[in-house]
Design a protein around this motif. Structure first.
Motif, PDB file in Angstrom:
ATOM      1  N   ALA A   1       0.822  -1.212   0.000  1.00 39.31           N
ATOM      2  CA  ALA A   1       0.000   0.000   0.000  1.00 39.31           C
ATOM      3  C   ALA A   1       0.857   1.263   0.000  1.00 39.31           C
ATOM      4  O   ALA A   1       0.428   2.310  -0.488  1.00 39.31           O
ATOM      5  N   VAL A   2       2.073   1.173   0.546  1.00 44.31           N
ATOM      6  CA  VAL A   2       2.986   2.321   0.490  1.00 44.31           C
ATOM      7  C   VAL A   2       3.247   2.685  -0.970  1.00 44.31           C
ATOM      8  O   VAL A   2       3.223   3.862  -1.349  1.00 44.31           O
ATOM      9  N   MET A   3       3.490   1.667  -1.788  1.00 47.71           N
ATOM     10  CA  MET A   3       3.708   1.893  -3.212  1.00 47.71           C
ATOM     11  C   MET A   3       2.467   2.497  -3.866  1.00 47.71           C
ATOM     12  O   MET A   3       2.537   3.508  -4.576  1.00 47.71           O
ATOM     13  N   GLY A   4       1.309   1.885  -3.635  1.00 49.98           N
ATOM     14  CA  GLY A   4       0.075   2.358  -4.251  1.00 49.98           C
ATOM     15  C   GLY A   4      -0.229   3.797  -3.894  1.00 49.98           C
ATOM     16  O   GLY A   4      -0.538   4.627  -4.763  1.00 49.98           O
ATOM     17  N   LEU A   5      -0.145   4.123  -2.619  1.00 45.95           N
ATOM     18  CA  LEU A   5      -0.485   5.473  -2.170  1.00 45.95           C
ATOM     19  C   LEU A   5       0.584   6.488  -2.565  1.00 45.95           C
ATOM     20  O   LEU A   5       0.270   7.663  -2.800  1.00 45.95           O
ATOM     21  N   SER A   6       1.840   6.056  -2.640  1.00 48.27           N
ATOM     22  CA  SER A   6       2.902   6.970  -3.091  1.00 48.27           C
ATOM     23  C   SER A   6       2.682   7.360  -4.553  1.00 48.27           C
ATOM     24  O   SER A   6       2.840   8.530  -4.923  1.00 48.27           O
ATOM     25  N   VAL A   7       2.325   6.384  -5.375  1.00 46.82           N
ATOM     26  CA  VAL A   7       2.104   6.652  -6.799  1.00 46.82           C
ATOM     27  C   VAL A   7       0.970   7.650  -6.997  1.00 46.82           C
ATOM     28  O   VAL A   7       1.130   8.674  -7.675  1.00 46.82           O
ATOM     29  N   VAL A   8      -0.192   7.373  -6.406  1.00 46.03           N
ATOM     30  CA  VAL A   8      -1.339   8.258  -6.642  1.00 46.03           C
ATOM     31  C   VAL A   8      -1.141   9.607  -5.950  1.00 46.03           C
ATOM     32  O   VAL A   8      -1.545  10.656  -6.474  1.00 46.03           O
ATOM     33  N   GLY A   9      -0.515   9.595  -4.782  1.00 50.54           N
ATOM     34  CA  GLY A   9      -0.287  10.846  -4.065  1.00 50.54           C
ATOM     35  C   GLY A   9       0.667  11.758  -4.811  1.00 50.54           C
ATOM     36  O   GLY A   9       0.400  12.961  -4.985  1.00 50.54           O
ATOM     37  N   LEU A  10       1.796  11.216  -5.276  1.00 48.76           N
ATOM     38  CA  LEU A  10       2.762  12.031  -6.007  1.00 48.76           C
ATOM     39  C   LEU A  10       2.191  12.513  -7.342  1.00 48.76           C
ATOM     40  O   LEU A  10       2.451  13.655  -7.759  1.00 48.76           O
ATOM     41  N   ALA A  11       1.418  11.665  -8.023  1.00 45.32           N
ATOM     42  CA  ALA A  11       0.831  12.063  -9.307  1.00 45.32           C
ATOM     43  C   ALA A  11      -0.134  13.230  -9.133  1.00 45.32           C
ATOM     44  O   ALA A  11      -0.068  14.228  -9.868  1.00 45.32           O
ATOM     45  N   LEU A  12      -1.034  13.134  -8.161  1.00 50.22           N
ATOM     46  CA  LEU A  12      -1.994  14.221  -7.955  1.00 50.22           C
ATOM     47  C   LEU A  12      -1.324  15.476  -7.416  1.00 50.22           C
ATOM     48  O   LEU A  12      -1.733  16.601  -7.726  1.00 50.22           O
TER      49      LEU A  12
ATOM     50  N   LEU B   1      -8.964   8.455  -1.325  1.00 51.66           N
ATOM     51  CA  LEU B   1      -9.524   8.302   0.024  1.00 51.66           C
ATOM     52  C   LEU B   1     -10.204   6.945   0.186  1.00 51.66           C
ATOM     53  O   LEU B   1     -10.078   6.289   1.230  1.00 51.66           O
ATOM     54  N   LEU B   2     -10.902   6.512  -0.861  1.00 54.69           N
ATOM     55  CA  LEU B   2     -11.609   5.231  -0.777  1.00 54.69           C
ATOM     56  C   LEU B   2     -10.647   4.048  -0.870  1.00 54.69           C
ATOM     57  O   LEU B   2     -10.926   2.975  -0.334  1.00 54.69           O
ATOM     58  N   SER B   3      -9.506   4.242  -1.534  1.00 49.97           N
ATOM     59  CA  SER B   3      -8.473   3.201  -1.537  1.00 49.97           C
ATOM     60  C   SER B   3      -7.916   2.998  -0.137  1.00 49.97           C
ATOM     61  O   SER B   3      -7.655   1.867   0.292  1.00 49.97           O
ATOM     62  N   ILE B   4      -7.733   4.116   0.580  1.00 51.61           N
ATOM     63  CA  ILE B   4      -7.258   4.023   1.964  1.00 51.61           C
ATOM     64  C   ILE B   4      -8.272   3.273   2.819  1.00 51.61           C
ATOM     65  O   ILE B   4      -7.915   2.406   3.627  1.00 51.61           O
ATOM     66  N   VAL B   5      -9.555   3.583   2.611  1.00 50.91           N
ATOM     67  CA  VAL B   5     -10.616   2.871   3.338  1.00 50.91           C
ATOM     68  C   VAL B   5     -10.535   1.376   3.025  1.00 50.91           C
ATOM     69  O   VAL B   5     -10.618   0.520   3.919  1.00 50.91           O
ATOM     70  N   GLY B   6     -10.341   1.040   1.745  1.00 48.87           N
ATOM     71  CA  GLY B   6     -10.283  -0.361   1.337  1.00 48.87           C
ATOM     72  C   GLY B   6      -9.156  -1.132   1.982  1.00 48.87           C
ATOM     73  O   GLY B   6      -9.302  -2.327   2.278  1.00 48.87           O
TER      74      GLY B   6
ATOM     75  N   ILE C   1     -10.455  -4.487  -2.464  1.00 51.65           N
ATOM     76  CA  ILE C   1     -10.614  -3.908  -3.803  1.00 51.65           C
ATOM     77  C   ILE C   1     -12.092  -3.673  -4.112  1.00 51.65           C
ATOM     78  O   ILE C   1     -12.482  -2.613  -4.629  1.00 51.65           O
ATOM     79  N   ASN C   2     -12.931  -4.661  -3.801  1.00 49.47           N
ATOM     80  CA  ASN C   2     -14.354  -4.553  -4.114  1.00 49.47           C
ATOM     81  C   ASN C   2     -15.027  -3.419  -3.349  1.00 49.47           C
ATOM     82  O   ASN C   2     -15.858  -2.692  -3.908  1.00 49.47           O
ATOM     83  N   VAL C   3     -14.671  -3.264  -2.082  1.00 45.26           N
ATOM     84  CA  VAL C   3     -15.252  -2.175  -1.280  1.00 45.26           C
ATOM     85  C   VAL C   3     -14.891  -0.828  -1.892  1.00 45.26           C
ATOM     86  O   VAL C   3     -15.749   0.055  -2.070  1.00 45.26           O
ATOM     87  N   SER C   4     -13.621  -0.649  -2.239  1.00 47.62           N
ATOM     88  CA  SER C   4     -13.179   0.611  -2.839  1.00 47.62           C
ATOM     89  C   SER C   4     -13.886   0.863  -4.171  1.00 47.62           C
ATOM     90  O   SER C   4     -14.298   2.001  -4.458  1.00 47.62           O
ATOM     91  N   SER C   5     -14.034  -0.179  -4.987  1.00 42.74           N
ATOM     92  CA  SER C   5     -14.659  -0.027  -6.305  1.00 42.74           C
ATOM     93  C   SER C   5     -16.131   0.343  -6.188  1.00 42.74           C
ATOM     94  O   SER C   5     -16.619   1.228  -6.906  1.00 42.74           O
TER      95      SER C   5
ATOM     96  N   LEU D   1      -6.572   3.023  -7.960  1.00 37.63           N
ATOM     97  CA  LEU D   1      -5.216   2.506  -8.155  1.00 37.63           C
ATOM     98  C   LEU D   1      -4.459   2.380  -6.838  1.00 37.63           C
ATOM     99  O   LEU D   1      -3.596   1.517  -6.689  1.00 37.63           O
ATOM    100  N   GLY D   2      -4.781   3.227  -5.860  1.00 37.76           N
ATOM    101  CA  GLY D   2      -4.110   3.168  -4.569  1.00 37.76           C
ATOM    102  C   GLY D   2      -4.137   1.780  -3.959  1.00 37.76           C
ATOM    103  O   GLY D   2      -3.140   1.310  -3.395  1.00 37.76           O
ATOM    104  N   ILE D   3      -5.261   1.068  -4.098  1.00 29.14           N
ATOM    105  CA  ILE D   3      -5.364  -0.273  -3.506  1.00 29.14           C
ATOM    106  C   ILE D   3      -5.081  -1.368  -4.539  1.00 29.14           C
ATOM    107  O   ILE D   3      -4.494  -2.397  -4.200  1.00 29.14           O
ATOM    108  N   THR D   4      -5.450  -1.162  -5.810  1.00 24.51           N
ATOM    109  CA  THR D   4      -5.160  -2.201  -6.803  1.00 24.51           C
ATOM    110  C   THR D   4      -3.651  -2.354  -7.010  1.00 24.51           C
ATOM    111  O   THR D   4      -3.151  -3.468  -7.190  1.00 24.51           O
ATOM    112  N   LEU D   5      -2.924  -1.246  -6.959  1.00 23.52           N
ATOM    113  CA  LEU D   5      -1.468  -1.330  -7.065  1.00 23.52           C
ATOM    114  C   LEU D   5      -0.864  -1.948  -5.804  1.00 23.52           C
ATOM    115  O   LEU D   5       0.163  -2.630  -5.871  1.00 23.52           O
ATOM    116  N   ALA D   6      -1.509  -1.743  -4.665  1.00 23.45           N
ATOM    117  CA  ALA D   6      -1.030  -2.361  -3.425  1.00 23.45           C
ATOM    118  C   ALA D   6      -1.053  -3.881  -3.538  1.00 23.45           C
ATOM    119  O   ALA D   6      -0.122  -4.565  -3.097  1.00 23.45           O
TER     120      ALA D   6
END
Length: 739
Positions: free
Chosen positions: A133-144, A286-291, A314-318, A440-445
């Motif tokens: 999840a560090v990878m997933g959230l780093s990617v989306v966080g840095l991109a935005l 935010l929803l990826s973090i929840v997931g 993944i399903n919850v976030s989606s 992507l935050g959770i799917t990449l995780a």
């Protein structure tokens, strides 16, 4: 700019980076194990960082040279916007930073995952998934964050005749910034893929087949390089790849939104259309973090329960993003917000369909992979033939899914399938790509989690831990292979949709470039003879008129030539990267054989192999081999545009997209099927380990390794990078086309 719409975007980016830091710190508090485990992890960590340091030096030189070229085009020839040189550098930096954060985390997490697996399966899952999840959230966080910073800068410095014109210039300008991220992603994918597969092939052919020792055995000189490769290819490379897809899809959708709502009765909604993809991405974070908090299991969980836990996150976030995106679009007050919401849902569903199809054709639970394993009983040749057959057939569902998904996304946004409302339809395709990557935050995780547990298994093997620990890490690795199939589906699907959106955006870049020509001269003549004399006339030309004025149709030989060249590019690129792996692997095989022969006592476990030498060989081979295919992708759209102009470039992009997408699916799925066919035999089927079927499937897996981890994933970037280069060089194509 409406601040009410904008500020949630950087806020979500900052929240993502805060949670990534929290998960990283939580992982670092874990126990890394006994001294042997720590030593092994340190070997892998040093090798990974040495590789990344060397790659960034090489890439840095390329970036400096290209920045000089862009500066000349911007300030010398004045055919590019003046922001491009610095944006190119910063785009590459943020993309590289995303890969660095992910790899740093992965190299610290693998030993801790092995230690946690001593306790239970679920303990190993918790630490490995949070690390992913560090990878997933780093990617989306840095991109935005990158998008937000440049949005603020350009809003304060760009001047235009109207607010609507300003938004079109800003979004089209920001779209060109993606070339830095795309180029960094290509270097990361190609270089990392060559590195990891050279090490993997060397370790398998000499260690498994010739010496008959297990995978990740410490007696194998290439085993550390192999574990390093998992990080540089599957973590750093994947991170840079999906950073580029994520930011590219958002920027392309924003540019298409600005164009779709530029004039007419809905012009007042242009700002909302531009902000919609950014807000959906922000809420998706935010929803990826929840997931991630739904990924938990009880002690003693079975493998089936662990998989259900991952899928639950993944399903919850989606599901939540589907609900939230409807509310966002309604709040923005977009005309036909329900139809645009339908496009977002289509994007998500298309990604899921491609992921499920990938899982079917690559998982050992299903007949295609079992069929390949069965062919192992008659030798390597039939294994390879069966794998190729499965790979070719597997392209059908993903291609059909993209066909249907593109059609529905266009239909929902435009209200029909005719071209009378083409701008809104193209906006629907662009925002479908955003929907596909919104979580992507959770799917990449779940994807980055795979290499972590793979390395954990290697650590357990080399540290001679209890066989039960390796059994648990193998179970976690098996889960990782299943979830990675979905991740690859999203990566390939998003590449196709993003490339389609970029192709549409290319015309807007051409429009901006024509405006630059008109600013320096009194008129502009299109290839079909149409002449315009002012920017006002240019603004009245619709997308279809622009296509017609450039004679972009199948009766134009320039378009046909472009189509053929684009298709050829996909195959030539694969050939170059496959041969690069072959050459680097040959060096590795020679080195492993040399060590077995010249260093006494390795196979008896009396002396330690020279791991560092193998790491060095893979590093040098990857750096040397990645330059030619990567630079070719940049040069071809530029040279072709100068020679034959816009029609040829459009054909090039369409041909590259069509052939590249199908070829990427084929290579990813055939490679994955060969890999899991080997594992299916190792589980005790068709004779198990050491049998003729096992030896045959190991060879099949060796052939498939560069398919699924080098050439296949790199094609995702190829089709987007060619589009991005074409967009950036649109000014040169318009001003200096020879024929």
């Amino acid at each position: 700019m409406n601040s009410v719409y904008f500020w949630p975007v950087p806020l979500a980016a900052i929240i993502a980076l805060i949670f990534a830091w929290m998960f990283f710190k939580g992982m670092m508090k874990g126990d890394e194990g006994d001294p042997t485990m720590i030593k092994i992890a340190e070997h892998v960590r040093k090798g990974a960082m040495a590789y990344l340091s060397q790659q960034y030096k090489v890439v840095g030189i390329v970036f400096v040279v290209l920045t000089g070229v862009f500066a000349f085009l911007s300030f010398g020839l004045k055919v590019q916007n003046n922001w491009l040189p610095i944006a190119f550098i910063t785009g590459g930096f943020f993309s590289g930073l995303a890969g660095y954060f992910g790899m740093k985390t992965a190299t610290y997490a693998s030993g801790r995952t092995a230690q946690a697996a001593k306790e239970s399966l679920d303990a190993g899952l918790r630490i490995s998934f949070r690390s992913g999840a560090v990878m997933g959230l780093s990617v989306v966080g840095l991109a935005l964050l990158y998008i937000s910073i440049w949005w603020l800068i350009l809003n304060n410095f760009v001047e235009a005749a109207s607010e609507n014109q300003k938004l079109l210039i800003i979004t089209t300008t920001m779209l060109t910034f993606g070339i830095g991220a795309s180029l960094q992603a290509l270097f990361a994918r190609v270089g990392g893929g060559i590195y990891t597969k050279a090490a993997d092939v060397g370790a398998d052919l000499v260690g498994k087949v010739e010496a008959g020792i297990p995978e990740d055995d410490p007696r194998n000189p290439a085993t550390i390089a192999d574990n390093v490769g998992d990080n540089v290819g599957d973590v750093a490379g994947m991170g840079a790849d999906l950073y580029e897809s994520y930011s590219g899809s958002i920027l392309a959708a924003a540019a298409l939104g600005a164009a779709a709502y530029m004039t007419g009765e809905h012009a007042s909604h242009q700002s909302a259309a531009v902000m919609a993809p950014m807000l959906i991405a922000a809420v998706g974070i935010l929803l990826s973090i929840v997931g991630t908090y739904f990924v938990k299991t009880k002690p003693g969980a079975t493998q089936k329960e662990l998989l259900a836990s991952l899928e639950k996150g993944i399903n919850v976030s989606s599901i939540l993003i589907i609900i939230a995106s409807f509310g966002i679009l309604k709040w923005l007050g977009l005309p036909n917000y329900a139809g645009i919401w339908g496009s977002i849902v289509v994007g998500l569903v298309t990604g899921i369909v491609i992921g499920k199809a990938t899982a079917y054709y690559t998982s050992a639970e299903f007949k295609p992979t079992q069929y390949i394993s069965e062919n192992g009983q008659t030798g390597p040749a039939t294994v390879i033939i069966a794998g190729l057959g499965v790979g070719f057939i597997s392209t059908a569902i993903p291609v059909l899914a993209i066909m249907v998904g593109t059609t529905l996304a266009y239909f929902f946004a435009a209200g029909s399938l005719d071209i009378s409302n083409i701008s809104q339809g193209l906006y629907g395709i662009g925002i479908a790509a955003v929907g596909m990557l919104s979580t992507l935050g959770i799917t990449l995780a779940t994807d980055a989690y795979g290499p972590i547990v793979d390395n954990a298994g290697g650590n357990a093997e080399m540290a001679h831990l209890d066989p039960e620990v390796r059994k648990r890490t193998d179970a976690l690795d098996s889960l990782g292979n299943t979830t990675a199939a979905t991740g690859k589906g999203f990566a390939i699907g998003s590449a196709a949709l993003t490339a389609l959106a970029l192709l549409a955006s290319y015309y807007e870049a051409i429009r901006i470039s024509i405006g630059q020509v008109l600013a320096k001269s009194s008129s502009f003549e299109f290839p079909n003879g149409t002449v315009i004399n002012s920017v006002e006339q240019l603004s009245q030309i619709g997308l279809i008129d622009l296509v017609n004025n450039y004679d972009v149709h199948l009766m134009n030989p320039k378009v046909i030539i472009g189509l053929l060249l684009g298709a050829m590019m996909a195959f030539v690129f694969c050939g170059l990267t496959m041969n690069a792996v072959g050459r680097a692997a040959a060096s590795m095989v020679a080195e492993v054989r040399r060590q077995f022969k010249e260093i006494p006592g390795i196979l008896e476990g009396e002396n330690e192999p020279d791991y560092a030498r193998c790491v060095e060989i893979s590093t040098k081979g990857a750096q040397k081999e990645m330059l030619v295919p990567s630079l070719l992708v940049i040069l071809v759209p530029v040279v072709f545009g100068i020679l034959l102009g816009v029609p040829a470039v459009v054909g090039l992009l369409a041909g590259g997209l069509s052939a590249g997408f199908a070829l990427a699916v084929f290579m990813a799925n055939s490679g994955g099927a060969w890999d899991n066919a080997k594992k299916y035999v190792e589980e005790g089927n068709f004779g198990g380990k050491g049998s003729e079927a096992h030896k045959a499937t190991v060879i099949g897996d060796t052939v498939g390794d560069p398919f699924k981890d080098t050439s296949g994933p790199s094609l995702n970037i190829l089709i987007k990078l060619m589009s991005m280069v074409a967009i950036v060089m649109a000014g040169v194509t318009v001003a200096y086309s020879i024929f």
